[in-house]
Design an enzyme around this catalytic site. Structure first.
Site, PDB file in Angstrom:
ATOM      1  N   HIS A 105       1.023  -1.655   0.036  1.00 28.25           N
ATOM      2  CA  HIS A 105      -0.255   0.019  -0.346  1.00 28.25           C
ATOM      3  C   HIS A 105       0.894   1.355   0.019  1.00 28.25           C
ATOM      4  O   HIS A 105       2.348   1.069   0.501  1.00 28.25           O
ATOM      5  CB  HIS A 105      -1.067  -0.292   1.367  1.00 28.25           C
ATOM      6  CG  HIS A 105      -2.016  -1.336   0.873  1.00 28.25           C
ATOM      7  ND1 HIS A 105      -2.816  -1.249   1.625  1.00 28.25           N
ATOM      8  CD2 HIS A 105      -2.459  -2.284   0.142  1.00 28.25           C
ATOM      9  CE1 HIS A 105      -3.631  -2.027   1.416  1.00 28.25           C
ATOM     10  NE2 HIS A 105      -3.251  -2.843   0.489  1.00 28.25           N
ATOM     11  N   GLU A 117       1.239   3.693   2.027  1.00 32.16           N
ATOM     12  CA  GLU A 117       1.901   3.735   3.569  1.00 32.16           C
ATOM     13  C   GLU A 117       3.498   3.535   3.460  1.00 32.16           C
ATOM     14  O   GLU A 117       4.324   3.709   4.080  1.00 32.16           O
ATOM     15  CB  GLU A 117       0.461   3.795   4.152  1.00 32.16           C
ATOM     16  CG  GLU A 117      -0.116   4.502   4.516  1.00 32.16           C
ATOM     17  CD  GLU A 117      -1.232   3.920   3.368  1.00 32.16           C
ATOM     18  OE1 GLU A 117      -1.094   3.078   2.672  1.00 32.16           O
ATOM     19  OE2 GLU A 117      -2.578   4.362   3.864  1.00 32.16           O
ATOM     20  N   CYS A 162      -5.099   0.842   5.799  1.00 35.35           N
ATOM     21  CA  CYS A 162      -5.936   0.576   6.467  1.00 35.35           C
ATOM     22  C   CYS A 162      -5.554  -0.489   7.892  1.00 35.35           C
ATOM     23  O   CYS A 162      -4.656  -0.491   8.670  1.00 35.35           O
ATOM     24  CB  CYS A 162      -5.230  -0.666   5.369  1.00 35.35           C
ATOM     25  SG  CYS A 162      -4.435  -1.900   5.677  1.00 35.35           S
ATOM     26  N   ALA A 171     -12.493 -15.421 -22.618  1.00 38.09           N
ATOM     27  CA  ALA A 171     -11.621 -16.213 -24.063  1.00 38.09           C
ATOM     28  C   ALA A 171     -12.703 -15.888 -25.601  1.00 38.09           C
ATOM     29  O   ALA A 171     -13.479 -17.192 -25.869  1.00 38.09           O
ATOM     30  CB  ALA A 171     -10.443 -16.967 -23.497  1.00 38.09           C
ATOM     31  N   SER A 211     -26.034 -12.768 -18.160  1.00 40.65           N
ATOM     32  CA  SER A 211     -27.316 -11.667 -16.551  1.00 40.65           C
ATOM     33  C   SER A 211     -26.728 -11.457 -16.295  1.00 40.65           C
ATOM     34  O   SER A 211     -27.184 -10.178 -15.661  1.00 40.65           O
ATOM     35  CB  SER A 211     -27.014 -13.746 -15.747  1.00 40.65           C
ATOM     36  OG  SER A 211     -28.379 -14.277 -16.161  1.00 40.65           O
TER      37      SER A 211
END
Ligand SMILES: NC(=O)c1ccc[n+]([C@@H]2O[C@H](COP(=O)([O-])OP(=O)(O)OC[C@H]3O[C@@H](n4cnc5c(N)ncnc54)[C@H](OP(=O)(O)O)[C@@H]3O)[C@@H](O)[C@H]2O)c1
Length: 349
Positions: free
Chosen positions: A45, A47, A70, A149, A290
């Site tokens: 991260h 930091e 975090c 693919a 969907s």
């Protein structure tokens, strides 16, 4: 904070599905000590990039970070730990992280240790950086990437029902890097029955995602490979599915949509509650349709294999948009893998 925002932007092409984050450490006279940004999921991260090579700081140093640090373990240790280790006594935060593991919890952790914390500096600019990430988190659902693919004529399965292999083995290994990034990997029951995939990550040092199987009537065979390699699958079934206690899975009973199949938006809320913050949807055709119809798609990862089928099932077939209503895609990256091509897009409105 402006400098931290500029740092964050360096992750523009690579940080997603994680947020872009930048960080700057200055001394008591506001002179730059170090800076860093979050480059890619699984990487350090911002930091840690900023603080790892810095000695324990003297009084008066200030750490500026565009997003709340975090305070929980993910793929990397909590950033609050390195803030303690380096004796930072003053932290300035652009905005709180809407991720349910944070939402101000890190501010409390820092303040408990007597650290001065300011929140909301250049907040609007920090929000602008991560518009996409924030909008997904505010919907309480995982970030969704569709991966497929396709042949050069857009087919994911041939006229004769074959789909192995559309892309080269080198391209398929490239796709395994995606599996390493996502918390979950989702397929439909027909893909399990036809292809018997393992759905694990087969690159060295890669992390296995949790398989998520959409299987309304719980027809998954006991010997399916996905049940016996990698992580324990989440088995998403309808309310009338038979009990299958012999399967090594965690069962999730889902509500059904009008077409009798698992309803996608409520399923995604359940997955999010179970810690699936990012999900890679690997098909097949019915599942892809969907997800597109549900409007819950954030990224498209398309591998175009150097093959032409001239028949079969197309990627996204059945959605039947008119051009004005067709989702608008924004290109993130293009890379050639010998004769195959990887295209990555943000899925727009
Ligand atoms: N080229 C590629 O990238 C790629 C990737 C994956 C698969 N494939 C190919 O795609 C083919 C399978 O595609 P497919 O369309 O036949 O099946 P599929 O999408 O793998 O699975 C569809 C099945 O999932 C279940 N399901 C549950 N909830 C659903 C929902 N909300 N929406 C859609 N399905 C839901 C339904 O069966 P129940 O109701 O019985 O549960 C449905 O019939 C295979 O031949 C495979 O090789 C290609």
């Amino acid at each position: 904070m402006s400098l931290a925002i500029e740092e964050a932007k360096k992750g523009e092409a690579t940080a997603f599905p994680n947020p872009m984050v930048g960080c700057v450490l200055v001394d008591s006279k506001n002179r730059l000590i170090s800076k860093g940004y979050h480059e890619r999921p699984g990487g350090p991260h911002a930091e840690r990039m900023t603080l790892t090579d810095v000695d324990v700081v003297s009084d008066g140093a200030v750490l500026y970070v565009t997003l709340e640090p975090c305070c929980s373990w993910g793929r990397t240790p909590p950033c609050t730990d390195i803030i303690f280790e380096k004796n930072i006594r003053h932290v300035v935060i652009g905005m709180l992280d809407p991720d349910p593991r944070m939402r101000g919890a890190s501010v409390a952790v820092l303040e408990e240790r007597g650290i001065k914390v300011q929140v909301g500096v250049l907040e609007e600019e920090c929000r602008q950086l991560n518009r996409r990430y924030l909008s997904i988190r505010e919907q309480n659902r995982p970030t969704i990437a569709l991966k497929a693919a396709i042949t050069v004529d857009g087919k994911i399965v041939g006229y004769h029902g074959d789909s192995k292999w559309i892309t080269s083995s080198k391209t398929r290994m490239h796709a395994h890097q995606l599996r390493s990034i996502y918390d979950g990997i989702l397929v439909g029951s027909q893909t399990v029955l036809h292809d018997d995939p393992k759905l694990n990550c087969r690159i060295e040092g890669g992390r296995n995602p949790t398989p998520i199987l959409l299987d309304t009537n719980a027809k998954c065979p006991q010997e399916a490979q996905v049940l016996h390699v990698g992580k324990r699958p989440l088995h998403c079934v309808g309310p009338h599915a038979p009990l299958r206690d012999e399967l090594p899975v965690d069962r999730i009973v889902c509500s059904l949509a009008a077409d009798g199949r698992i309803d996608i938006p409520p399923l995604l809320e359940l997955l999010y509650e179970k810690g699936m913050y990012t999900v890679l949807v690997e098909g097949g055709a019915a599942i892809i349709q969907s997800f597109i119809r549900s409007g819950c798609v954030d990224v498209l990862e398309l591998y175009v294999g150097a093959k032409f089928l001239g028949g079969g099932r197309s990627f996204g077939e059945g959605c039947n948009f008119t051009l004005p209503e067709a989702p608008h895609l924004i290109l993130r990256s293009v890379s050639s893998l010998d004769s195959d091509v990887h295209l990555s897009y943000y899925w727009g409105d």
